[in-house]
Design an enzyme around this catalytic site. Structure first.
Site, PDB file in Angstrom:
ATOM      1  N   LYS A   1     -50.361   0.116  13.118  1.00  0.00           N
ATOM      2  CA  LYS A   1     -51.562   0.085  14.178  1.00  0.00           C
ATOM      3  C   LYS A   1     -51.311  -0.263  15.644  1.00  0.00           C
ATOM      4  O   LYS A   1     -51.516   0.283  16.520  1.00  0.00           O
ATOM      5  CB  LYS A   1     -52.910  -0.596  13.540  1.00  0.00           C
ATOM      6  N   ASN A   2     -50.680  -1.551  15.561  1.00  0.00           N
ATOM      7  CA  ASN A   2     -50.411  -2.110  17.003  1.00  0.00           C
ATOM      8  C   ASN A   2     -49.347  -1.248  17.831  1.00  0.00           C
ATOM      9  O   ASN A   2     -49.119  -1.443  18.825  1.00  0.00           O
ATOM     10  CB  ASN A   2     -49.859  -3.416  16.701  1.00  0.00           C
TER      11      ASN A   2
ATOM     12  N   ARG B   1     -59.962  -4.666  22.229  1.00  0.00           N
ATOM     13  CA  ARG B   1     -59.356  -5.350  23.300  1.00  0.00           C
ATOM     14  C   ARG B   1     -58.254  -4.156  23.757  1.00  0.00           C
ATOM     15  O   ARG B   1     -57.855  -4.309  25.008  1.00  0.00           O
ATOM     16  CB  ARG B   1     -58.746  -6.577  23.176  1.00  0.00           C
TER      17      ARG B   1
ATOM     18  N   CYS C   1     -62.805 -13.589  22.425  1.00  0.00           N
ATOM     19  CA  CYS C   1     -63.001 -12.783  21.081  1.00  0.00           C
ATOM     20  C   CYS C   1     -62.736 -14.045  20.201  1.00  0.00           C
ATOM     21  O   CYS C   1     -62.641 -15.036  20.478  1.00  0.00           O
ATOM     22  CB  CYS C   1     -62.071 -11.680  20.776  1.00  0.00           C
TER      23      CYS C   1
ATOM     24  N   ARG D   1     -57.999 -15.162  25.348  1.00  0.00           N
ATOM     25  CA  ARG D   1     -57.142 -13.887  25.803  1.00  0.00           C
ATOM     26  C   ARG D   1     -57.477 -13.069  26.792  1.00  0.00           C
ATOM     27  O   ARG D   1     -58.151 -11.824  26.779  1.00  0.00           O
ATOM     28  CB  ARG D   1     -57.762 -12.852  24.370  1.00  0.00           C
ATOM     29  N   PRO D   2     -57.175 -13.627  27.880  1.00  0.00           N
ATOM     30  CA  PRO D   2     -57.304 -13.272  29.354  1.00  0.00           C
ATOM     31  C   PRO D   2     -56.136 -11.962  29.380  1.00  0.00           C
ATOM     32  O   PRO D   2     -55.358 -11.783  28.476  1.00  0.00           O
ATOM     33  CB  PRO D   2     -57.220 -14.247  30.280  1.00  0.00           C
ATOM     34  N   VAL D   3     -56.494 -11.017  30.594  1.00  0.00           N
ATOM     35  CA  VAL D   3     -55.714 -10.334  30.663  1.00  0.00           C
ATOM     36  C   VAL D   3     -54.874 -10.353  32.522  1.00  0.00           C
ATOM     37  O   VAL D   3     -54.606  -9.297  32.792  1.00  0.00           O
ATOM     38  CB  VAL D   3     -56.095  -8.732  30.831  1.00  0.00           C
TER      39      VAL D   3
ATOM     40  N   LEU E   1     -52.205 -11.957  33.287  1.00  0.00           N
ATOM     41  CA  LEU E   1     -50.804 -11.434  33.454  1.00  0.00           C
ATOM     42  C   LEU E   1     -50.449  -9.923  33.566  1.00  0.00           C
ATOM     43  O   LEU E   1     -49.593  -9.427  34.378  1.00  0.00           O
ATOM     44  CB  LEU E   1     -49.926 -12.043  32.291  1.00  0.00           C
TER      45      LEU E   1
ATOM     46  N   ASP F   1     -49.964 -12.974  13.383  1.00  0.00           N
ATOM     47  CA  ASP F   1     -50.765 -11.755  12.790  1.00  0.00           C
ATOM     48  C   ASP F   1     -50.505 -12.084  11.348  1.00  0.00           C
ATOM     49  O   ASP F   1     -51.288 -11.399  10.449  1.00  0.00           O
ATOM     50  CB  ASP F   1     -50.542 -10.228  13.141  1.00  0.00           C
TER      51      ASP F   1
ATOM     52  N   ILE G   1     -49.658 -19.271  19.469  1.00  0.00           N
ATOM     53  CA  ILE G   1     -49.962 -18.147  20.398  1.00  0.00           C
ATOM     54  C   ILE G   1     -51.478 -17.938  20.951  1.00  0.00           C
ATOM     55  O   ILE G   1     -51.858 -17.788  21.924  1.00  0.00           O
ATOM     56  CB  ILE G   1     -49.693 -16.544  19.604  1.00  0.00           C
TER      57      ILE G   1
ATOM     58  N   ARG H   1     -60.675  -2.189  10.472  1.00  0.00           N
ATOM     59  CA  ARG H   1     -60.013  -1.872  11.879  1.00  0.00           C
ATOM     60  C   ARG H   1     -58.718  -1.879  11.743  1.00  0.00           C
ATOM     61  O   ARG H   1     -57.858  -0.974  12.644  1.00  0.00           O
ATOM     62  CB  ARG H   1     -60.305  -3.220  12.821  1.00  0.00           C
TER      63      ARG H   1
HETATM   64  C1  UD1 Z   1     -51.026  -8.236  20.289  1.00  0.00           C
HETATM   65  C2  UD1 Z   1     -51.508  -7.742  19.078  1.00  0.00           C
HETATM   66  C3  UD1 Z   1     -51.965  -8.759  18.244  1.00  0.00           C
HETATM   67  C4  UD1 Z   1     -51.233 -10.154  18.000  1.00  0.00           C
HETATM   68  C5  UD1 Z   1     -50.665 -10.491  19.609  1.00  0.00           C
HETATM   69  C6  UD1 Z   1     -49.482 -11.487  19.537  1.00  0.00           C
HETATM   70  C7  UD1 Z   1     -51.879  -5.483  19.622  1.00  0.00           C
HETATM   71  C8  UD1 Z   1     -53.029  -4.458  19.989  1.00  0.00           C
HETATM   72  N1  UD1 Z   1     -52.327  -6.521  19.455  1.00  0.00           N
HETATM   73  O1  UD1 Z   1     -52.206  -8.804  21.068  1.00  0.00           O
HETATM   74  O2  UD1 Z   1     -52.545  -8.316  16.966  1.00  0.00           O
HETATM   75  O3  UD1 Z   1     -51.838 -10.800  17.664  1.00  0.00           O
HETATM   76  O4  UD1 Z   1     -50.111  -9.351  20.216  1.00  0.00           O
HETATM   77  O5  UD1 Z   1     -48.412 -11.021  18.811  1.00  0.00           O
HETATM   78  O6  UD1 Z   1     -50.754  -4.946  19.710  1.00  0.00           O
HETATM   79  N2  UD1 Z   1     -52.269 -13.803  27.510  1.00  0.00           N
HETATM   80  C9  UD1 Z   1     -52.749 -14.582  28.690  1.00  0.00           C
HETATM   81  N3  UD1 Z   1     -52.865 -13.459  29.719  1.00  0.00           N
HETATM   82  C10 UD1 Z   1     -52.852 -12.265  29.745  1.00  0.00           C
HETATM   83  C11 UD1 Z   1     -52.197 -11.665  28.606  1.00  0.00           C
HETATM   84  C12 UD1 Z   1     -52.009 -12.627  27.323  1.00  0.00           C
HETATM   85  O7  UD1 Z   1     -52.915 -15.604  28.897  1.00  0.00           O
HETATM   86  O8  UD1 Z   1     -52.743 -11.552  30.640  1.00  0.00           O
HETATM   87  C13 UD1 Z   1     -52.074 -14.707  26.441  1.00  0.00           C
HETATM   88  C14 UD1 Z   1     -53.206 -14.425  25.394  1.00  0.00           C
HETATM   89  O9  UD1 Z   1     -54.256 -15.283  25.592  1.00  0.00           O
HETATM   90  C15 UD1 Z   1     -52.246 -15.327  24.188  1.00  0.00           C
HETATM   91  C16 UD1 Z   1     -50.689 -14.800  24.198  1.00  0.00           C
HETATM   92  O10 UD1 Z   1     -50.864 -14.799  25.948  1.00  0.00           O
HETATM   93  O11 UD1 Z   1     -52.446 -16.650  23.834  1.00  0.00           O
HETATM   94  C17 UD1 Z   1     -50.272 -13.678  23.715  1.00  0.00           C
HETATM   95  O12 UD1 Z   1     -51.098 -12.499  23.905  1.00  0.00           O
HETATM   96  P1  UD1 Z   1     -50.561 -10.858  23.874  1.00  0.00           P
HETATM   97  O13 UD1 Z   1     -49.061 -11.042  23.358  1.00  0.00           O
HETATM   98  O14 UD1 Z   1     -50.889 -10.465  25.108  1.00  0.00           O
HETATM   99  O15 UD1 Z   1     -51.431 -10.345  22.645  1.00  0.00           O
HETATM  100  P2  UD1 Z   1     -52.087  -8.914  22.734  1.00  0.00           P
HETATM  101  O16 UD1 Z   1     -51.368  -8.095  23.510  1.00  0.00           O
HETATM  102  O17 UD1 Z   1     -53.637  -9.101  23.016  1.00  0.00           O
END
Ligand code: UD1
Length: 427
Positions: A22-23, A100, A124, A129-131, A133, A314, A336, A406
């Site tokens: 899925k990912n 997300r 969530c 889980r901010p974006v 970055l 995961d 994480i 999901r």
């Molecule tokens: C993806 C996976 C999810 C998995 C995660 C970690 C998908 C659809 N989802 O989620 O199943 O659990 O990787 O392997 O592929 N962070 C920030 N700012 C950002 C982005 C991330 O602070 O802009 C932090 C997150 O809050 C978290 C860490 O970085 O603590 C890792 O997150 P990230 O690797 O980005 O996870 P996802 O891509 O959301």
């Protein structure tokens, strides 16, 4: 809301075939936005998140062939995605809130169309889980980004320009968004401290098949030479390593023996090491993975989640269910996500002995679990409760099954085929 009822205590035996990841499929579907030609994807899993991404792409004007997402059901079979002429560049709140990964349309929309409006995902069940970055890195490529009424408003009217991006924290989605932006940026982009997850490499390989120039695939430094345009391609989604490992734990926790087919063993080293230390054997046999625990009691093991190639977050909830039944104590540390222990009180209601201290959970093994009514909070936590239910004495009912739908394709069917007594109760 559907529930799942399990009668525990039956060892699983037989063969399970895992689906595509899925990912990996979600960013690959978003990559269709990068070309006006057809992207044909095979091995796409039948999971509700795929239907959500199909709905989002449909709203943007992508034509999807393959019974995709009609009335919210997951698409099945190969998907053909065609983003010839887009009708919108907005990812609305309702879809982003539901999933997300919708934020993955940001990079490709911006790169090909110079504009994207994507709802901010918000928190969530497993953390904030901010974006931030994703946004900082896109700004380094020249995007003008504003936050407006809960939406990310991103513009690059003259196109994106290659840059040297260093991610301060490894981010899977951030790396994927930036890869999809950089393949159409002018000149060279370097992504340092990039995520090395196999799903990122799968996306990079597909982008290369679409005409992108990417070096360093599978390493933490990706070097991308921007192209003027990308073309269509055919691509098979990699096997789901998390589904594979989840079923490996199902074999182990029930004291059964499963052959798991359609998997890539080299994506599972960290999980295999932990399982081996706990007393579970995993070996490649006739193109499948054979998993067995034998008669001995499981042993406690310390586990720490880390970015790939470390132990995946995961799989944290599922391994906790297993270690809850081990001989001795285990310490499970989550590095994480800050709030990913929501399954602990539910496992304790089934008789587990788990205490959380900050980012670590101390799991003191108990000889048996007993069935109970439990409530799931996220996808992987739900599967850990199914696992506990399969091993427990008596009946377990897992509520809020939509979390499982999901990401796990035909879960009851796969488990029933191996001797589990499990059924869905539709309300
Ligand atoms: C993806 C996976 C999810 C998995 C995660 C970690 C998908 C659809 N989802 O989620 O199943 O659990 O990787 O392997 O592929 N962070 C920030 N700012 C950002 C982005 C991330 O602070 O802009 C932090 C997150 O809050 C978290 C860490 O970085 O603590 C890792 O997150 P990230 O690797 O980005 O996870 P996802 O891509 O959301």
């Amino acid at each position: 809301m559907d529930r799942i009822r399990i009668e525990g205590g039956r060892p699983l035996t037989g063969t399970i075939r895992v689906a595509g990841a899925k990912n990996a499929a979600l960013p690959l579907m978003a990559a269709s936005l990068l070309t006006d030609e057809i992207l044909a994807l095979t091995n796409v899993p039948e999971a509700a998140d795929i239907a959500t991404m199909a709905r989002l792409l449909d709203e943007l004007g992508v034509e999807i062939d393959g019974e995709a997402g009609a009335d919210g059901t997951p698409p099945c079979g190969p998907l053909r995605l065609s983003a010839g002429a887009l009708t919108a560049t907005t990812a609305p709140y309702d879809l982003v809130r539901k999933m997300r990964a919708s934020v993955l349309v940001l990079g490709p929309l911006l790169a090909r169309h110079g504009h994207a409006r994507v709802s901010l995902p918000g928190g969530c069940a497993i953390g904030t889980r901010p974006v931030d970055l994703h946004l900082k890195a896109l700004a380094q490529l020249g995007a003008e980004i504003e936050l407006d009424e809960g939406y990310i408003e991103a513009r690059a009217p003259k196109g994106l320009i290659g840059a040297h991006v260093v991610f301060p924290v490894t981010t899977v989605g951030g790396t994927e968004n930036l890869l999809m932006a950089a393949v159409l940026a002018k000149g060279e982009t370097v992504l340092a401290n990039a995520a090395r997850e196999p799903e990122v490499s799968d996306l990079a390989n597909c982008l290369c098949a679409m005409g992108a120039h990417i070096e360093g695939i599978g390493t933490d430094t990706l070097r991308i030479q921007g192209a003027d345009r990308l073309h269509g391609a055919r691509h098979a989604v990699i096997a789901d390593r998390i589904e594979t490992a989840s079923y490996a734990v199902a074999a182990a926790i029930t004291g059964g023996e499963l052959a798991i087919e359609g998997v890539a063993l080299d994506h599972l080293d960290a999980v295999a090491d932990v399982l081996a230390a706990a007393g579970v054997s995993l070996e490649a046999r006739n193109g499948a993975i054979a998993v067995a625990r034998g008669d001995k009691r499981l042993r406690g093991v310390d586990v720490m989640t880390e970015p790939f190639p470390g132990f995946p977050t995961d799989m944290q909830a599922q391994i906790m269910a297993l270690l809850a039944l081990a001989d001795g104590a285990s310490m499970i540390t989550e590095t994480i996500f800050e709030n990913r222990f929501m399954h602990v009180p539910e496992l304790n209601r089934m008789g587990a002995n788990i205490n959380v201290h900050g980012a670590s959970a101390i799991v003191r093994g108990v000889p048996r679990l007993s069935g109970a009514q439990v409530m799931a909070t996220d996808l992987r936590a739900s599967f850990s409760l199914v696992l506990a239910g399969l091993a427990a004495e008596g009946e377990t009912v897992v509520n809020r099954v939509y979390h499982l739908d999901r990401g796990y394709e035909r879960l009851e069917e796969k488990l029933t085929g191996c001797g589990a007594v499990i059924e869905r109760i539709r309300d």
